[in-house]
Structures are given as C-alpha cells and as structure tokens.
Design a protein around this motif. Sequence first.
Motif, short mmCIF file in Angstrom:
data_model
loop_
_atom_site.label_atom_id
_atom_site.label_comp_id
_atom_site.label_asym_id
_atom_site.label_seq_id
_atom_site.Cartn_x
_atom_site.Cartn_y
_atom_site.Cartn_z
N GLY A 52 0.78 -1.23 0.00
CA GLY A 52 0.00 0.00 0.00
C GLY A 52 0.81 1.27 0.00
O GLY A 52 0.25 2.38 -0.06
N ALA A 72 -7.31 -6.35 -13.47
CA ALA A 72 -7.88 -5.77 -12.26
C ALA A 72 -6.79 -5.33 -11.29
O ALA A 72 -6.85 -4.24 -10.69
N VAL A 73 -5.76 -6.16 -11.12
CA VAL A 73 -4.65 -5.81 -10.24
C VAL A 73 -3.91 -4.60 -10.80
O VAL A 73 -3.55 -3.67 -10.06
N ARG A 74 -3.72 -4.62 -12.09
CA ARG A 74 -3.03 -3.49 -12.73
C ARG A 74 -3.81 -2.20 -12.51
O ARG A 74 -3.23 -1.16 -12.15
N ALA A 75 -5.10 -2.23 -12.73
CA ALA A 75 -5.92 -1.03 -12.56
C ALA A 75 -5.89 -0.54 -11.12
O ALA A 75 -5.84 0.67 -10.86
N SER A 76 -5.90 -1.46 -10.17
CA SER A 76 -5.86 -1.08 -8.76
C SER A 76 -4.54 -0.39 -8.42
O SER A 76 -4.53 0.63 -7.72
N ARG A 77 -3.44 -0.93 -8.93
CA ARG A 77 -2.13 -0.32 -8.65
C ARG A 77 -2.02 1.06 -9.29
O ARG A 77 -1.47 1.99 -8.69
N ARG A 78 -2.53 1.18 -10.50
CA ARG A 78 -2.47 2.48 -11.17
C ARG A 78 -3.33 3.51 -10.45
O ARG A 78 -2.94 4.68 -10.33
N ALA A 79 -4.49 3.10 -9.97
CA ALA A 79 -5.37 4.03 -9.25
C ALA A 79 -4.73 4.48 -7.93
O ALA A 79 -4.82 5.65 -7.54
N GLU A 80 -4.07 3.55 -7.25
CA GLU A 80 -3.39 3.88 -6.00
C GLU A 80 -2.27 4.89 -6.25
O GLU A 80 -2.10 5.85 -5.49
#
Length: 469
Positions: A321, A449-457
């Motif tokens: 995180g 989905a993991v990629r999108a989550s990391r990019r949003a973070e």
Amino acid sequence: MAPAVLAVDQGTTNSKAVLVSVDGTVLATGSAPVGLSAPQPGWADQDADDLWRSVLAAISSCLAAADPVEIAGIGLSTQRESVVGWDRRSGDAAGPVIGWQDVRTTSWCASLPADLDTLVRTRTGLRVDAMFSAPKLRWLLDHTNADRVGTVDSWLIHRLTGCREHLTDAGNASRTLLYDVLELDWSPALLEAFDVPRSVLPDVRASNAGFGVTAGVPGLPDGIPIVAVLADSHAAMYGQGCTQAGMIKATYGTGSSVMTPVDEFVAAGCTLAWLTDRPLYALEGNIVSSGAALAWTATMLGLPDVGALMELAATVSDAGGVSLVPAFAGLGAPHWDRAARAAITGMSSSTTRAHLARGCVDAVAHQICDVTDTIPGTPGRLRADGGATVSDLLMQTQADVLGHPVEAADVAEISALGAAELAWTTLGARTGWAAQRGYRSFAPAVDAAVRASRRAEWAAAVASVRTSK
C-alpha cells in the motif's frame, strides 16, 4: 589495423568511451565519474573542466583496454538541456555546467508572459520550464563573463577541436527553447523573448554533418573527424532501432525519457530527435527523478547502493500500500508541476523498509506509464535501456503496470552505440545493429484488475502532492 569508431557518451553522472567496430562489436570501453554539486537548494552544478577531464579519462581507459585500432571517426552522445558558457578569446569555461535538473530559474520562468508558452510550443514542441536550456543560458549570461554558450555537445566539440569550433547538432538545439524545429534554425522571435543574442550561440548542423576534427586532444591524434552528434536520449532511440512510428523506448537514467517517433511534427510534447537527410520528430515525456529516486531511497534506508535496494525490494511481493512520489524537484511529464514535493503515502504500522524500497521501484515504473498513457494508441512493447534496466524486478514491474511486454537491451552502452551507429552510417557502412541485438523480455504477470488497482493507488498518491490540479 582494423578501423573503429570512438563513441563518447557524456552523461549526468559519468562519461563513457566505447570503441565500436563496423559490425557493431564493442571492442573496448572506459568510463570516469563526473561530480555533481548543489551549492544551493534546487541547483545542480558541474565543473566544466572536470567534465572535460572525465571525457579524457574515459577515452584513455578505453584505448588502453583495446588492441591497436585506426579511429575512423568520433560519435558523440551527450546530456541534453545542461548548458556551459566560456570565453571566446581564451577558450576557458566562464562558469559551471548548469545541469538539466537544475531549477534555479523556476521563478523567472513563471514571471514570463503567458503567451510566450504558446509561442514556444508552436515553434519547439516544448513548454517553458526550468529544465530546458534557454532560462539557464540567460542565467549564465547574467552571472558570468561568458560570450560563448551552448549545450554540453558544443562544449565537447569546442574542446575536441582545440577550441576552434562552436557547433551543435539540431537534436540538442531542439531542447533549448530557442530552435524552430520546423524552420530548422534558431528562431529570432524566441531569441528575442529569452534575450539570448544569436552571436553567443553555436551554429547548428545536421546530426551527421561533421563537426570538425580533433586538435591537441591528449591521447588522440590530430585530424580525427567528429562525424556524428546526438543528444543522449535521442542516441538511445537510434541505438534501439526505434525509427518508425509506433515504436517506443524508455531510457532509465538519473531521470527518464520516453520517446516514440512520429510521422510529422505536432506541437504538444514533440521534439526533434535528429536531423540527417530529413528531420525525424518524436513525442517525448521527460521524468525528472527515476534513477535519482532509487539512489535517494537507498541512502535513506542505509543501503550501500541501488543494487542492495533492489534486493531488499524483492523480499516482499508488493509495496504493502506504500506509494513514494519522487517529486524532489517537482513533477515532470505529463504533470509538469514544479511546485509539487515528494511524499510517501499509504504507510501503516506494518510498513517495513522492504515496502518502502518496493514503493520506490514501483514509482519508477508508474512514472513511465504516466507518460505512455498520453501517447496515442498502445505501445505494443516497450524497449528499455539505461543502468536501472539490469534489475529484473524493475523490468517485470514495468511490464506489470504497463500491461505490455518490455524488452531490455542486453548492453549498457546503448546511447554510445547509437552515436557510433550513426557515425558508421555516415562513413558509408551498412549497420542495422538493433536487429542483431539481444534483449531480455518481460511479459505482464498480473491481471487487468490488479493493474488497474495499482495504477489508481499511484494516481491518488500523485494527486495528493499536486499543487496545480
């Protein structure tokens, strides 16, 4: 004796010399460090004479390691927006090299008329920013007795030719904010706007037009032609064989440069990569801190070097995180927020040193993606070069957050090889070395989905440090 081209790659932290045969084989290499000082916060100075001595030391080391060769010509690859001033009569440096990452002129740039930025973008493809050369050149003219100024390539040409030539190549000139990349000449309107006299600037030549011959250089015979000159990021693109629209490369150095050729000039984010029989333009995004962020984090964590940082980062599966936004001198492309400041977000009581290390590795990859996201179409694959690409962890992380394959060049001297290849081509040889080069390939290993989550973070972390939304 077999002929060879001597390629010199003068970068932010070191100078390299590489002897290259006509088939692209590296015969010998040499290198020497270059000091960087910060006399005030935000300043980045180098000693011009020390820089020249580092080039001589790199050449000496390279030639000492090689069998006897006939040097057919010299190719130069140099750091770009950094500037030097010297005295025309003595040939001596009149002040420091002001580095591309120097931000001393930020306030001055902000005070310029707003409509100047439109003129700059229309004529150069760039924006008014302290990173580029014109504000630094104005500073040198205001604070030293220099009556000759130029980018680092012009300083090296000046010294290599026994102080006889004052020349630059079109690609380096295109990074100054003073060169009209459509007219292919210094722009009278921009010279007037930045108050830089034409008389102090070098003449601009095509990248393969010839830049004089050596004279009085320790360790080199007189009369060796300086055949080709490229800016270092441009030389890396040439060395990677990225000469057609749709190809994309990223150079991981102190900062990073992401470039892709385009069929014609477009004002926003476009630069002149090189000029040979015709100009080649490229879309480019410049990242201020990538390798510098890795080095800073290693120091802050008490690690001996970036290699140790990578080893520590690899001990955890993700950053837990944590996001590290390395805006130590503000943010470059695509945000261009020089007032932004670095921050570490997302820490908790379970955050470890390894998570911080991993967060820095992630930051380098995310910044590349921030730029590629602005390029029309999809990259398909990214060709990577530069010192940090030795890290499989970084290259795999890059593929994961990019969502496309990454190919890392198997040679460390890609900018020097680009300059050598252009030199050999100019001398009449058939090259095409990129097609013969080996690459380490990395395919994305996480789902969308993991990629999108990391990019949003990451995007949230960047937004938290922005001063201009």
